[in-house]
Design a protein around this motif. Structure first.
Motif, short mmCIF file in Angstrom:
data_model
loop_
_atom_site.label_atom_id
_atom_site.label_comp_id
_atom_site.label_asym_id
_atom_site.label_seq_id
_atom_site.Cartn_x
_atom_site.Cartn_y
_atom_site.Cartn_z
N LEU A 30 1.37 -1.13 0.35
CA LEU A 30 0.16 -0.29 -0.08
C LEU A 30 0.85 1.00 0.02
CD1 LEU A 30 -2.70 -0.85 2.28
CD2 LEU A 30 -3.10 -0.67 -0.03
N GLU A 31 1.78 1.51 0.75
CA GLU A 31 3.19 2.12 1.26
C GLU A 31 3.64 2.73 -0.83
OE1 GLU A 31 5.70 0.87 4.01
OE2 GLU A 31 4.10 2.17 5.43
N ASP A 32 3.94 1.85 -1.19
CA ASP A 32 4.58 1.32 -2.30
C ASP A 32 3.38 1.78 -3.75
OD1 ASP A 32 6.65 0.70 -1.80
OD2 ASP A 32 6.47 -1.67 -2.92
N CYS A 33 2.18 1.41 -3.70
CA CYS A 33 0.70 2.71 -4.10
C CYS A 33 0.91 3.92 -3.71
CB CYS A 33 -0.51 2.03 -3.87
SG CYS A 33 -0.28 0.37 -4.15
N ALA A 34 0.69 4.52 -2.83
CA ALA A 34 0.98 5.85 -2.14
C ALA A 34 2.51 6.30 -2.86
CB ALA A 34 1.03 5.92 -1.11
N ALA A 35 3.77 5.59 -2.69
CA ALA A 35 4.66 6.57 -3.84
C ALA A 35 4.70 6.77 -4.60
CB ALA A 35 5.93 5.92 -3.33
N VAL A 36 3.98 5.95 -5.58
CA VAL A 36 3.32 6.51 -7.85
C VAL A 36 2.66 7.32 -7.90
CG1 VAL A 36 5.03 4.40 -7.42
CG2 VAL A 36 2.58 4.23 -8.06
N LEU A 37 1.82 6.82 -6.73
CA LEU A 37 0.51 7.71 -7.25
C LEU A 37 0.91 9.27 -7.20
CD1 LEU A 37 -2.68 6.77 -5.23
CD2 LEU A 37 -2.16 7.01 -7.73
N ALA A 38 0.59 10.18 -8.75
CA ALA A 38 1.14 11.85 -8.89
C ALA A 38 -0.17 12.25 -7.01
CB ALA A 38 0.45 11.58 -9.64
N PRO A 39 0.07 12.82 -7.57
CA PRO A 39 -1.17 14.45 -6.37
C PRO A 39 -2.29 14.33 -6.86
CG PRO A 39 1.07 15.68 -6.62
CD PRO A 39 0.86 14.09 -7.54
N GLY A 40 -3.59 14.06 -6.37
CA GLY A 40 -4.55 13.87 -6.70
C GLY A 40 -4.76 12.10 -7.27
N GLY A 41 -4.60 12.21 -7.54
CA GLY A 41 -3.99 10.59 -8.34
C GLY A 41 -5.21 9.58 -6.92
N ARG A 62 -12.29 -3.81 5.56
CA ARG A 62 -11.27 -3.58 6.60
C ARG A 62 -10.23 -2.92 5.72
NH1 ARG A 62 -11.07 -8.13 8.63
NH2 ARG A 62 -10.43 -9.60 6.18
N PHE A 63 -10.42 -3.39 4.21
CA PHE A 63 -9.05 -2.96 3.27
C PHE A 63 -10.21 -1.60 2.50
CE2 PHE A 63 -8.04 -2.13 -1.75
CZ PHE A 63 -6.20 -2.80 -1.58
N SER A 64 -10.62 -0.62 3.22
CA SER A 64 -11.34 0.74 2.70
C SER A 64 -10.40 1.28 4.47
CB SER A 64 -12.68 0.40 2.49
OG SER A 64 -12.92 0.13 1.46
N VAL A 71 -2.60 4.52 3.16
CA VAL A 71 -2.16 4.58 1.65
C VAL A 71 -2.58 6.21 1.61
CG1 VAL A 71 -2.67 4.96 -0.98
CG2 VAL A 71 -2.36 3.66 0.37
N GLY A 72 -3.00 6.78 2.83
CA GLY A 72 -3.38 9.01 3.38
C GLY A 72 -4.44 9.06 2.20
N CYS A 73 -5.13 8.22 1.83
CA CYS A 73 -6.42 8.52 1.23
C CYS A 73 -7.42 9.41 2.04
CB CYS A 73 -7.27 7.49 0.33
SG CYS A 73 -6.59 6.59 -0.63
N ARG A 74 -7.75 10.56 1.27
CA ARG A 74 -8.94 11.97 2.36
C ARG A 74 -10.18 10.82 2.33
NH1 ARG A 74 -6.05 14.34 -1.15
NH2 ARG A 74 -7.41 15.47 -2.44
N VAL A 75 -10.48 10.22 1.15
CA VAL A 75 -11.76 9.77 0.54
C VAL A 75 -11.71 8.30 0.73
CG1 VAL A 75 -13.56 10.79 -0.70
CG2 VAL A 75 -12.61 12.26 0.38
N VAL A 76 -12.24 7.57 0.84
CA VAL A 76 -12.55 6.29 0.21
C VAL A 76 -14.43 6.28 -0.32
CG1 VAL A 76 -12.19 3.85 0.33
CG2 VAL A 76 -10.81 5.26 0.97
N VAL A 91 -13.38 4.08 -4.51
CA VAL A 91 -12.28 4.66 -5.42
C VAL A 91 -11.54 5.34 -3.65
CG1 VAL A 91 -12.54 6.39 -6.74
CG2 VAL A 91 -13.82 5.00 -7.37
N ALA A 92 -10.72 5.09 -3.51
CA ALA A 92 -9.58 6.10 -3.05
C ALA A 92 -8.83 7.41 -3.71
CB ALA A 92 -8.60 5.57 -1.73
#
Length: 93
Positions: A30-41, A62-64, A71-76, A91-92
């Motif tokens: 999940l941290e790898d996912c966060a690392a490769v997402l562009a801002p706002g991705g 649990r996954f949500s 990942v630090g998603c603001r909205v899920v 959608v996160a």
């Protein structure tokens, strides 16, 4: 470093029993996912949904939660697939 460069990551993320596989719920993934997402991705996952209290329902919840925490998603948000109520799209952002 300004973040990653992918605007979206798409996961078809359930096993034959309707659960999110354990390796997709680990912090390093999940941290790898966060690392490769562009801002706002966003991360979009096709998951299995079940009745409240079922293993699939618990796995989805649990996954949500992990998406918000790891990942630090603001909205899920979850979107039920009409005609395929066993599926749900998460959608996160």
């Amino acid at each position: 470093d300004g973040g990653g460069f992918y605007h979206a990551i798409l996961l078809d993320a359930y096993d034959g029993c309707g659960r999110v596989p354990a390796h997709l719920q680990l912090s390093p993934f999940l941290e790898d996912c966060a690392a490769v997402l562009a801002p706002g991705g966003c991360l979009v996952a096709n998951l299995w949904n079940g009745p409240p209290g079922s293993e699939a329902w618990k796995s989805l919840a649990r996954f949500s939660g992990l998406l918000k925490d790891a990942v630090g998603c603001r909205v899920v948000r979850t979107v039920t697939v009409v005609g395929q109520e066993g599926n749900v799209v998460v959608v996160a952002v």
